[in-house]
Design an enzyme around this catalytic site. Structure first.
Site, PDB file in Angstrom:
ATOM      1  N   ASP A  11      88.071 -55.517  -7.040  1.00  0.00           N
ATOM      2  CA  ASP A  11      86.801 -54.776  -7.075  1.00  0.00           C
ATOM      3  C   ASP A  11      86.801 -53.785  -5.918  1.00  0.00           C
ATOM      4  O   ASP A  11      87.603 -53.890  -4.981  1.00  0.00           O
ATOM      5  CB  ASP A  11      85.605 -55.736  -6.950  1.00  0.00           C
ATOM      6  CG  ASP A  11      84.255 -55.007  -7.005  1.00  0.00           C
ATOM      7  OD1 ASP A  11      84.122 -54.060  -7.808  1.00  0.00           O
ATOM      8  OD2 ASP A  11      83.348 -55.359  -6.240  1.00  0.00           O
ATOM      9  N   SER A  12      85.867 -52.846  -5.983  1.00  0.00           N
ATOM     10  CA  SER A  12      85.721 -51.894  -4.879  1.00  0.00           C
ATOM     11  C   SER A  12      85.164 -52.587  -3.634  1.00  0.00           C
ATOM     12  O   SER A  12      85.133 -51.986  -2.569  1.00  0.00           O
ATOM     13  CB  SER A  12      84.760 -50.783  -5.294  1.00  0.00           C
ATOM     14  OG  SER A  12      83.488 -51.340  -5.568  1.00  0.00           O
ATOM     15  N   TYR A  43      83.389 -46.861  -5.201  1.00  0.00           N
ATOM     16  CA  TYR A  43      84.163 -46.153  -6.232  1.00  0.00           C
ATOM     17  C   TYR A  43      83.220 -45.325  -7.121  1.00  0.00           C
ATOM     18  O   TYR A  43      83.648 -44.380  -7.758  1.00  0.00           O
ATOM     19  CB  TYR A  43      84.883 -47.143  -7.151  1.00  0.00           C
ATOM     20  CG  TYR A  43      86.103 -47.852  -6.579  1.00  0.00           C
ATOM     21  CD1 TYR A  43      86.585 -47.605  -5.291  1.00  0.00           C
ATOM     22  CD2 TYR A  43      86.790 -48.779  -7.360  1.00  0.00           C
ATOM     23  CE1 TYR A  43      87.703 -48.275  -4.806  1.00  0.00           C
ATOM     24  CE2 TYR A  43      87.916 -49.441  -6.887  1.00  0.00           C
ATOM     25  CZ  TYR A  43      88.368 -49.193  -5.606  1.00  0.00           C
ATOM     26  OH  TYR A  43      89.480 -49.854  -5.141  1.00  0.00           O
ATOM     27  N   GLY A  44      81.964 -45.750  -7.139  1.00  0.00           N
ATOM     28  CA  GLY A  44      81.030 -45.212  -8.134  1.00  0.00           C
ATOM     29  C   GLY A  44      80.638 -43.771  -7.957  1.00  0.00           C
ATOM     30  O   GLY A  44      80.026 -43.172  -8.846  1.00  0.00           O
ATOM     31  N   CYS A  74      85.306 -54.818 -11.838  1.00  0.00           N
ATOM     32  CA  CYS A  74      84.529 -53.647 -11.401  1.00  0.00           C
ATOM     33  C   CYS A  74      84.344 -52.757 -12.622  1.00  0.00           C
ATOM     34  O   CYS A  74      85.333 -52.327 -13.228  1.00  0.00           O
ATOM     35  CB  CYS A  74      85.319 -52.920 -10.308  1.00  0.00           C
ATOM     36  SG  CYS A  74      84.589 -51.368  -9.774  1.00  0.00           S
ATOM     37  N   ASN A  75      83.091 -52.520 -12.991  1.00  0.00           N
ATOM     38  CA  ASN A  75      82.822 -51.687 -14.169  1.00  0.00           C
ATOM     39  C   ASN A  75      83.347 -50.263 -13.968  1.00  0.00           C
ATOM     40  O   ASN A  75      83.885 -49.657 -14.888  1.00  0.00           O
ATOM     41  CB  ASN A  75      81.314 -51.611 -14.434  1.00  0.00           C
ATOM     42  CG  ASN A  75      80.720 -52.954 -14.827  1.00  0.00           C
ATOM     43  OD1 ASN A  75      80.480 -53.216 -15.984  1.00  0.00           O
ATOM     44  ND2 ASN A  75      80.476 -53.810 -13.850  1.00  0.00           N
ATOM     45  N   THR A  76      83.172 -49.750 -12.767  1.00  0.00           N
ATOM     46  CA  THR A  76      83.592 -48.379 -12.489  1.00  0.00           C
ATOM     47  C   THR A  76      85.106 -48.256 -12.626  1.00  0.00           C
ATOM     48  O   THR A  76      85.622 -47.355 -13.300  1.00  0.00           O
ATOM     49  CB  THR A  76      83.182 -47.988 -11.049  1.00  0.00           C
ATOM     50  OG1 THR A  76      81.817 -48.318 -10.864  1.00  0.00           O
ATOM     51  CG2 THR A  76      83.412 -46.519 -10.790  1.00  0.00           C
ATOM     52  N   GLU A 150      77.039 -54.702  -0.120  1.00  0.00           N
ATOM     53  CA  GLU A 150      78.148 -54.649   0.852  1.00  0.00           C
ATOM     54  C   GLU A 150      77.669 -55.024   2.258  1.00  0.00           C
ATOM     55  O   GLU A 150      78.442 -55.523   3.073  1.00  0.00           O
ATOM     56  CB  GLU A 150      78.766 -53.237   0.884  1.00  0.00           C
ATOM     57  CG  GLU A 150      79.606 -52.908  -0.334  1.00  0.00           C
ATOM     58  CD  GLU A 150      80.891 -53.735  -0.433  1.00  0.00           C
ATOM     59  OE1 GLU A 150      81.680 -53.738   0.516  1.00  0.00           O
ATOM     60  OE2 GLU A 150      81.089 -54.393  -1.483  1.00  0.00           O
ATOM     61  N   CYS A 182      77.214 -53.239 -13.011  1.00  0.00           N
ATOM     62  CA  CYS A 182      78.033 -53.112 -11.802  1.00  0.00           C
ATOM     63  C   CYS A 182      78.132 -54.528 -11.256  1.00  0.00           C
ATOM     64  O   CYS A 182      77.113 -55.244 -11.210  1.00  0.00           O
ATOM     65  CB  CYS A 182      77.356 -52.186 -10.790  1.00  0.00           C
ATOM     66  SG  CYS A 182      78.087 -52.255  -9.130  1.00  0.00           S
ATOM     67  N   THR A 183      79.314 -54.936 -10.865  1.00  0.00           N
ATOM     68  CA  THR A 183      79.498 -56.347 -10.497  1.00  0.00           C
ATOM     69  C   THR A 183      78.809 -56.711  -9.185  1.00  0.00           C
ATOM     70  O   THR A 183      78.680 -57.888  -8.854  1.00  0.00           O
ATOM     71  CB  THR A 183      80.992 -56.698 -10.428  1.00  0.00           C
ATOM     72  OG1 THR A 183      81.647 -55.796  -9.531  1.00  0.00           O
ATOM     73  CG2 THR A 183      81.620 -56.604 -11.809  1.00  0.00           C
ATOM     74  N   HIS A 184      78.349 -55.715  -8.448  1.00  0.00           N
ATOM     75  CA  HIS A 184      77.551 -56.009  -7.254  1.00  0.00           C
ATOM     76  C   HIS A 184      76.119 -56.439  -7.624  1.00  0.00           C
ATOM     77  O   HIS A 184      75.469 -57.162  -6.873  1.00  0.00           O
ATOM     78  CB  HIS A 184      77.445 -54.775  -6.349  1.00  0.00           C
ATOM     79  CG  HIS A 184      78.684 -54.476  -5.557  1.00  0.00           C
ATOM     80  ND1 HIS A 184      79.840 -53.997  -6.123  1.00  0.00           N
ATOM     81  CD2 HIS A 184      78.939 -54.588  -4.230  1.00  0.00           C
ATOM     82  CE1 HIS A 184      80.753 -53.824  -5.177  1.00  0.00           C
ATOM     83  NE2 HIS A 184      80.227 -54.177  -4.016  1.00  0.00           N
TER      84      HIS A 184
END
Ligand code: DGL
Length: 253
Positions: A11-12, A43-44, A74-76, A150, A182-184
């Site tokens: 993931d980012s 990344y988005g 990570c979707n992005t 983050e 978004c995985t966040h």
């Protein structure tokens, strides 16, 4: 042949932990390694070419750990780089996308709000899903939102104000389902839920990702044959605090 090699997650940043947590419940004996590219996040909002290079480099870090399969958590990164990684890597690679199709099954007479990064809501993969399953779907790019996760800021007035700015245009619309693309964002679900009536449903793409991972492990006969609890390891291009945050988000489930 069964393999005891770990499964890699990429993931980012720390968001991949939400997918890893779902996988941990489904695959208790497998070993996992998550690489969170927090040093290069987000990344988005980066150009596609740059995202592909970053994903390629992160995937190589995981390949060096001898992973048997890769989950782009990570979707992005999935929207931009899944096809390239599937072509370039000698192991099964699966990704995650906003759960637009499953959200349709939950929708009643209202709308589906898909929250994702600014890149995700304009990737080809999502626009294709919109063509087939996009009825009553509203796409919302959410700049600046992953940054709260983050920093480990999962509640509080600053987050609330940021969400209010993003969600304001939709607060008079009947939203049946919020798709966390978004995985966040699953770590922000409680904060987001404050803006919607109690009956609003939340969904993310991890169920489909796990189905794809299981299918790949079955097809290549890659499941571990050990029957002891699997280990989880975190790697990051960020700092020690990122590792601590990943650990905290993992323990919180
Ligand atoms: N976790 C990521 C996703 O699922 C992206 C966040 C970012 O790097 O902008 O899209």
């Amino acid at each position: 042949m069964p393999s005891n090699a770990p499964i890699g997650f990429l993931d980012s940043g720390v968001g991949g932990v939400s997918v890893l947590n779902a996988a941990r419940k489904a695959l208790p004996y497998e070993d996992f390694i998550l690489y969170g590219d927090s040093g290069n996040a987000p990344y988005g909002t980066k150009p596609e070419e740059q995202v592909i290079s970053l994903v390629r480099a992160a995937a190589q870090e995981l390949m060096q750990q001898g992973i048997k399969a890769l989950v782009i958590a990570c979707n992005t990164a999935t929207g931009i780089a899944l096809a390239a990684m599937q072509k370039e890597l000698p192991i099964p690679v699966v990704g995650i996308l906003p759960a637009i199709r499953p959200a349709q099954k939950l929708r009643k007479d209202g709308e589906i709000l898909v929250m994702g990064t600014p890149n995700t809501v304009k990737t080809k993969a999502v626009l294709q899903l919109m063509e087939t399953d996009g009825q009553h779907v509203l796409l919302l790019g959410c700049p600046g939102l992953m940054e709260f996760v983050e920093k480990g800021e999962l509640s509080g007035p600053r987050l609330h104000a940021h969400l209010e700015g993003l969600l304001k245009p939709y607060l008079n619309t009947k939203i049946d389902v919020v798709a966390l693309g978004c995985t966040h964002y699953p770590f922000l679900q409680s904060a987001i839920a404050e803006f919607f009536p109690e009956e609003t449903q939340f969904i993310d793409g991890s169920t489909l990702t796990l189905e794809e991972l299981n299918a790949a492990l079955t097809e290549k006969d890659l499941y571990t044959d050990k029957k002891t609890p699997g280990t989880t390891r975190f790697m990051t291009s960020g700092g020690e605090d990122t590792l601590q945050l990943m650990d905290m988000l993992h323990k919180q489930g």
